[in-house]
Write a protein that holds these residues in place. Structure first.
Motif, PDB file in Angstrom:
ATOM      1  N   THR A  45      14.616  -8.405  -0.557  1.00 25.31           N
ATOM      2  CA  THR A  45      15.157  -7.069  -0.329  1.00 25.31           C
ATOM      3  C   THR A  45      14.667  -6.593   1.027  1.00 25.31           C
ATOM      4  O   THR A  45      13.683  -7.129   1.568  1.00 25.31           O
ATOM      5  CB  THR A  45      14.719  -6.089  -1.431  1.00 25.31           C
ATOM      6  OG1 THR A  45      13.289  -5.905  -1.359  1.00 25.31           O
ATOM      7  CG2 THR A  45      15.091  -6.606  -2.810  1.00 25.31           C
ATOM      8  N   PHE A  46      15.309  -5.566   1.594  1.00 25.24           N
ATOM      9  CA  PHE A  46      14.942  -5.179   2.964  1.00 25.24           C
ATOM     10  C   PHE A  46      15.483  -3.797   3.296  1.00 25.24           C
ATOM     11  O   PHE A  46      16.362  -3.263   2.618  1.00 25.24           O
ATOM     12  CB  PHE A  46      15.472  -6.202   3.967  1.00 25.24           C
ATOM     13  CG  PHE A  46      16.980  -6.263   4.048  1.00 25.24           C
ATOM     14  CD1 PHE A  46      17.666  -5.635   5.073  1.00 25.24           C
ATOM     15  CD2 PHE A  46      17.725  -6.938   3.089  1.00 25.24           C
ATOM     16  CE1 PHE A  46      19.051  -5.679   5.152  1.00 25.24           C
ATOM     17  CE2 PHE A  46      19.109  -7.002   3.147  1.00 25.24           C
ATOM     18  CZ  PHE A  46      19.774  -6.369   4.187  1.00 25.24           C
ATOM     19  N   ASN A  47      14.951  -3.224   4.364  1.00 29.56           N
ATOM     20  CA  ASN A  47      15.436  -1.964   4.923  1.00 29.56           C
ATOM     21  C   ASN A  47      16.398  -2.236   6.074  1.00 29.56           C
ATOM     22  O   ASN A  47      16.290  -3.258   6.758  1.00 29.56           O
ATOM     23  CB  ASN A  47      14.280  -1.122   5.490  1.00 29.56           C
ATOM     24  CG  ASN A  47      13.286  -0.684   4.441  1.00 29.56           C
ATOM     25  OD1 ASN A  47      13.558  -0.736   3.249  1.00 29.56           O
ATOM     26  ND2 ASN A  47      12.119  -0.244   4.891  1.00 29.56           N
ATOM     27  N   PHE A  98      25.090   4.669   3.079  1.00 28.86           N
ATOM     28  CA  PHE A  98      24.715   4.379   4.470  1.00 28.86           C
ATOM     29  C   PHE A  98      23.775   5.437   5.050  1.00 28.86           C
ATOM     30  O   PHE A  98      23.502   5.417   6.251  1.00 28.86           O
ATOM     31  CB  PHE A  98      25.953   4.258   5.381  1.00 28.86           C
ATOM     32  CG  PHE A  98      26.852   3.114   5.035  1.00 28.86           C
ATOM     33  CD1 PHE A  98      26.466   1.810   5.289  1.00 28.86           C
ATOM     34  CD2 PHE A  98      28.097   3.341   4.475  1.00 28.86           C
ATOM     35  CE1 PHE A  98      27.295   0.743   4.979  1.00 28.86           C
ATOM     36  CE2 PHE A  98      28.935   2.279   4.154  1.00 28.86           C
ATOM     37  CZ  PHE A  98      28.535   0.989   4.404  1.00 28.86           C
ATOM     38  N   SER A  99      23.277   6.347   4.201  1.00 31.25           N
ATOM     39  CA  SER A  99      22.448   7.424   4.736  1.00 31.25           C
ATOM     40  C   SER A  99      21.093   7.547   4.052  1.00 31.25           C
ATOM     41  O   SER A  99      20.236   8.292   4.527  1.00 31.25           O
ATOM     42  CB  SER A  99      23.183   8.767   4.615  1.00 31.25           C
ATOM     43  OG  SER A  99      23.419   9.092   3.261  1.00 31.25           O
ATOM     44  N   SER A 100      20.885   6.834   2.947  1.00 29.60           N
ATOM     45  CA  SER A 100      19.610   6.932   2.245  1.00 29.60           C
ATOM     46  C   SER A 100      19.311   5.613   1.548  1.00 29.60           C
ATOM     47  O   SER A 100      20.153   4.714   1.492  1.00 29.60           O
ATOM     48  CB  SER A 100      19.641   8.076   1.223  1.00 29.60           C
ATOM     49  OG  SER A 100      20.609   7.810   0.223  1.00 29.60           O
ATOM     50  N   GLY A 101      18.103   5.520   0.995  1.00 28.98           N
ATOM     51  CA  GLY A 101      17.710   4.325   0.269  1.00 28.98           C
ATOM     52  C   GLY A 101      16.718   3.467   1.031  1.00 28.98           C
ATOM     53  O   GLY A 101      16.377   3.731   2.190  1.00 28.98           O
ATOM     54  N   PHE A 102      16.266   2.397   0.373  1.00 30.98           N
ATOM     55  CA  PHE A 102      15.323   1.460   0.992  1.00 30.98           C
ATOM     56  C   PHE A 102      15.321   0.195   0.151  1.00 30.98           C
ATOM     57  O   PHE A 102      15.735   0.185  -1.019  1.00 30.98           O
ATOM     58  CB  PHE A 102      13.913   2.065   1.082  1.00 30.98           C
ATOM     59  CG  PHE A 102      13.425   2.700  -0.183  1.00 30.98           C
ATOM     60  CD1 PHE A 102      12.680   1.982  -1.108  1.00 30.98           C
ATOM     61  CD2 PHE A 102      13.716   4.027  -0.458  1.00 30.98           C
ATOM     62  CE1 PHE A 102      12.229   2.568  -2.276  1.00 30.98           C
ATOM     63  CE2 PHE A 102      13.266   4.627  -1.639  1.00 30.98           C
ATOM     64  CZ  PHE A 102      12.525   3.894  -2.548  1.00 30.98           C
ATOM     65  N   GLU A 133       0.838  -1.193   0.000  1.00 33.10           N
ATOM     66  CA  GLU A 133       0.000   0.000   0.000  1.00 33.10           C
ATOM     67  C   GLU A 133       0.875   1.246   0.000  1.00 33.10           C
ATOM     68  O   GLU A 133       0.609   2.221  -0.691  1.00 33.10           O
ATOM     69  CB  GLU A 133      -0.916  -0.021   1.230  1.00 33.10           C
ATOM     70  CG  GLU A 133      -1.917  -1.172   1.201  1.00 33.10           C
ATOM     71  CD  GLU A 133      -2.782  -1.203   2.437  1.00 33.10           C
ATOM     72  OE1 GLU A 133      -2.621  -0.301   3.283  1.00 33.10           O
ATOM     73  OE2 GLU A 133      -3.605  -2.122   2.556  1.00 33.10           O
ATOM     74  N   LYS A 134       1.939   1.208   0.802  1.00 35.19           N
ATOM     75  CA  LYS A 134       2.950   2.257   0.802  1.00 35.19           C
ATOM     76  C   LYS A 134       4.311   1.602   0.979  1.00 35.19           C
ATOM     77  O   LYS A 134       4.421   0.509   1.536  1.00 35.19           O
ATOM     78  CB  LYS A 134       2.706   3.277   1.921  1.00 35.19           C
ATOM     79  CG  LYS A 134       1.582   4.255   1.635  1.00 35.19           C
ATOM     80  CD  LYS A 134       1.609   5.414   2.614  1.00 35.19           C
ATOM     81  CE  LYS A 134       0.541   6.450   2.251  1.00 35.19           C
ATOM     82  NZ  LYS A 134       0.575   7.628   3.165  1.00 35.19           N
ATOM     83  N   ILE A 135       5.345   2.286   0.513  1.00 30.65           N
ATOM     84  CA  ILE A 135       6.702   1.788   0.693  1.00 30.65           C
ATOM     85  C   ILE A 135       7.217   2.302   2.035  1.00 30.65           C
ATOM     86  O   ILE A 135       7.332   3.517   2.242  1.00 30.65           O
ATOM     87  CB  ILE A 135       7.619   2.258  -0.447  1.00 30.65           C
ATOM     88  CG1 ILE A 135       7.128   1.679  -1.778  1.00 30.65           C
ATOM     89  CG2 ILE A 135       9.066   1.859  -0.183  1.00 30.65           C
ATOM     90  CD1 ILE A 135       7.885   2.209  -2.979  1.00 30.65           C
ATOM     91  N   ASP A 180      10.293   2.316  13.260  1.00 26.27           N
ATOM     92  CA  ASP A 180      10.200   0.852  13.222  1.00 26.27           C
ATOM     93  C   ASP A 180      10.039   0.456  11.756  1.00 26.27           C
ATOM     94  O   ASP A 180       8.944   0.189  11.279  1.00 26.27           O
ATOM     95  CB  ASP A 180       9.015   0.377  14.052  1.00 26.27           C
ATOM     96  CG  ASP A 180       8.971  -1.140  14.173  1.00 26.27           C
ATOM     97  OD1 ASP A 180       9.926  -1.813  13.706  1.00 26.27           O
ATOM     98  OD2 ASP A 180       7.990  -1.664  14.724  1.00 26.27           O
ATOM     99  N   CYS A 181      11.169   0.423  11.048  1.00 29.85           N
ATOM    100  CA  CYS A 181      11.155   0.329   9.585  1.00 29.85           C
ATOM    101  C   CYS A 181      11.764  -0.965   9.069  1.00 29.85           C
ATOM    102  O   CYS A 181      12.038  -1.084   7.862  1.00 29.85           O
ATOM    103  CB  CYS A 181      11.943   1.508   9.007  1.00 29.85           C
ATOM    104  SG  CYS A 181      13.652   1.595   9.609  1.00 29.85           S
ATOM    105  N   LEU A 182      11.996  -1.936   9.941  1.00 29.28           N
ATOM    106  CA  LEU A 182      12.760  -3.126   9.560  1.00 29.28           C
ATOM    107  C   LEU A 182      11.845  -4.156   8.908  1.00 29.28           C
ATOM    108  O   LEU A 182      11.302  -5.051   9.556  1.00 29.28           O
ATOM    109  CB  LEU A 182      13.470  -3.703  10.785  1.00 29.28           C
ATOM    110  CG  LEU A 182      14.370  -2.693  11.520  1.00 29.28           C
ATOM    111  CD1 LEU A 182      15.088  -3.365  12.675  1.00 29.28           C
ATOM    112  CD2 LEU A 182      15.362  -2.053  10.554  1.00 29.28           C
TER     113      LEU A 182
END
Length: 574
Positions: A152-154, A128-132, A77-79, A101-103
């Protein structure tokens, strides 16, 4: 008991498929994925693989993931993204949900009746500072081969993931510990999706590439994966490991708040614990001329749960790591990553070239630093100033400093440590869609161009036939390596590709036609070796202090009281 175990395992891995939906049972509970829009595979989005600690605990290692009894709908629904600068994610308003809580993990499963599929775990880049995790996908790759699952993962980023104070509450490397936890989650759950936990290939681009190499060197991640493909970075680059993380934390705190009281680690920890994530991520990290970033992994104190307790160079020289098959390489013009800064930096380089020496070199004096800077400038630019006419040398300089030399140095150390499954390459492919380097009619492969070759295209139907052919070749090589641990197995139609030898040969040039060559960049590599041997600034564990040193401070206090008591008693008696 054996039959009960079999029944239990069957139940855990049971799959319920119903047209556009696929439901599996993982340790946390039932999860439902949906047929991907491209067809031929199912996608599962935003599955929590761990719980991100919050509040004052936000810099601690990840916690166990949530569990549920109702079916978890793993739809996009959202990234979900980890906290990072808003500018980066504001380009698509309403698409992202920023959460502490983005894991979360995303799993892509081909439509097949086969089991024990290979597993392809991708670590995203972003300095190491941006992305997903969902930034790039490999759904076309999966649909072509139909014999592997992609994950893939955060992981936590920037200050959130890489603030390193060496205290109990801020030990450091939270983002790397997230990555380890993801790999543990894969080991526990991937069989439920039809994957084989004993057949995991770990792949990463840029900062993800450096992460992959660090994971291979870390004892905490041992036996969680079986092959590695670091794409365009490694453990020895000047921006992979912080050399002085406490000083960096103080510097950045002052950037956020000039009045911040951060003279000692205790006050520094208190500042970051009590500062909101929005404030901490509001600053865009300025471009540093010393090829470093502000927050990245660090060497921790040797405590329980530490990710990295000695420098990568120490581990590589000792050879004390599990030597997995490794497909290792970079592009011929990685330095194009800095081309947007050329107009500003060419003048700065002419004014003071020593500012552009990498951060992981140290000198006894400013004079010595200037002497080395002059030697480097002479090697790349001769007696000329940095200008539009020699912009290709500018690209070479940053290619070598940021990526190629550190990776070639690591490759040398791999082999010297007895690592006999290292396959080295240089990706050089360009086509008419590749932009020309400014002020030239030359094209070069930019940073991580080989990653874009196997990923889904960003814009459909925009590729030349030459690129499509190159993409097919890269996918074949990567797939071969995933399945066999070698890029060109016996029976392949591709040219033979031996492992790297102690002589530094061979390497494969990845172009429309593959060509096996000898030593990669011998002159440029040979130039940097003596400089790094003499001036390299190795990383050391962050000192324990603040909340982590209460016992030491108490001991000092007791010792002081004891000494005072001794002298007072002595005076009274006399």
């Amino acid at each position: 008991m054996a039959w009960r175990k079999c029944v239990f395992l069957w139940c855990v891995t049971a799959v319920l498929a119903d047209g556009d939906w696929l439901e599996v049972e993982i340790e946390q509970g039932p999860v439902r994925g949906q047929k991907h829009s491209s067809g031929d595979l199912y996608s599962f989005y935003n599955i929590p693989y761990a719980t991100g600690p919050s509040g004052e605990n936000k810099f601690k290692p990840p916690l166990p993931p949530p569990t549920w009894t109702e079916t978890f709908n793993a739809t996009a629904e959202k990234i979900i993204v980890c906290p990072q600068n808003k500018l980066i994610i504001s380009l698509l308003p309403g698409v992202f949900e920023v959460k502490e809580d983005c894991l979360v993990a995303n799993v892509f499963v081909p439509v097949t009746t086969e089991k024990d599929l290979s597993v392809f775990v991708y670590v995203h880049g972003g300095g190491f500072s941006s992305g997903f995790g969902n930034f790039y996908q490999g759904t076309q790759f999966i649909r072509e081969k139909k014999d592997f699952i992609m994950v893939t993962f955060n992981y936590r980023l920037g200050i959130h993931g890489f603030l390193c104070l060496g205290t109990e509450d801020v030990p450091g490397n939270a983002g790397m510990k997230d990555q380890v936890e993801l790999l543990r989650w894969v080991q526990k759950n991937i069989a439920s999706f039809g994957g084989n936990p004993n057949d995991v290939t770990l792949v990463g681009s840029s900062a993800g590439s450096a992460s992959v190499e660090l994971l291979m060197l870390s004892k905490s991640a041992e036996n969680l994966f079986h092959r590695v493909i670091p794409e365009s970075s490694g453990s020895l680059t000047p921006w992979t490991i912080q050399t002085d993380p406490v000083d960096m934390a103080k510097t950045y705190a002052k950037m956020i708040d000039e009045q911040a009281m951060v003279d000692d680690t205790r006050s520094l920890e208190r500042f970051y614990k009590n500062t909101s994530m929005d404030v901490m991520t509001a600053e865009l990290f300025p471009d540093r001329t010393d090829s470093a970033v502000y927050f990245s992994p660090c060497v921790e104190r040797n405590t329980s749960g530490a990710f990295l307790i000695e420098s990568p160079l120490t581990t590589l020289k000792k050879g004390d790591y599990k030597k997995l098959p490794i497909l290792y390489g970079f592009t011929n013009m990685e330095g194009l990553l800095t081309i947007s800064l050329f107009e500003t930096w060419k003048n700065k380089m002419n004014e003071n070239f020593s500012d552009f020496l990498p951060a992981n070199l140290q000198f006894e004096s400013a004079t010595e630093k200037i002497q080395v800077a002059n030697t480097v400038k002479q090697f790349y630019f001769g007696n000329d100033s940095v200008s539009n006419e020699n912009i290709l040398k500018y690209v070479d300089f940053f290619t070598d400093v940021l990526f190629s030399f550190p990776m070639l140095w690591a490759a040398k150390l791999f082999v010297e440590a007895g690592h006999n499954q290292v396959y080295l390459y240089e990706y050089v492919f360009v086509d008419e869609n590749t932009p020309q380097v400014p002020y030239t009619n030359v094209r070069g492969a930019n940073h991580c161009a080989q990653s874009f070759a196997w990923m889904d295209p960003l814009v459909q139907n925009s590729e030349t036939p030459e690129f499509q052919k190159m993409r097919a070749t890269v996918r074949e090589i990567w797939h071969n390596f995933m399945k066999t641990g070698t890029p060109v197995p016996q029976g392949s139609s591709l040219p033979e590709w031996p492992a790297l030898s102690a002589a530094g040969t061979p390497h494969m040039v990845l172009n429309e036609t593959l060509e096996l060559h000898g030593v990669l960049l011998p002159e440029r590599k040979g130039f940097w070796y003596p400089i790094y041997e003499k001036y390299y600034r190795d990383s050391v564990p962050v000192p324990g202090s603040g909340a982590g040193s209460i016992v030491q401070k108490n001991m000092f206090t007791l010792l002081t009281i004891y000494v005072l008591f001794y002298f007072i008693t002595k005076i009274v008696i006399e």
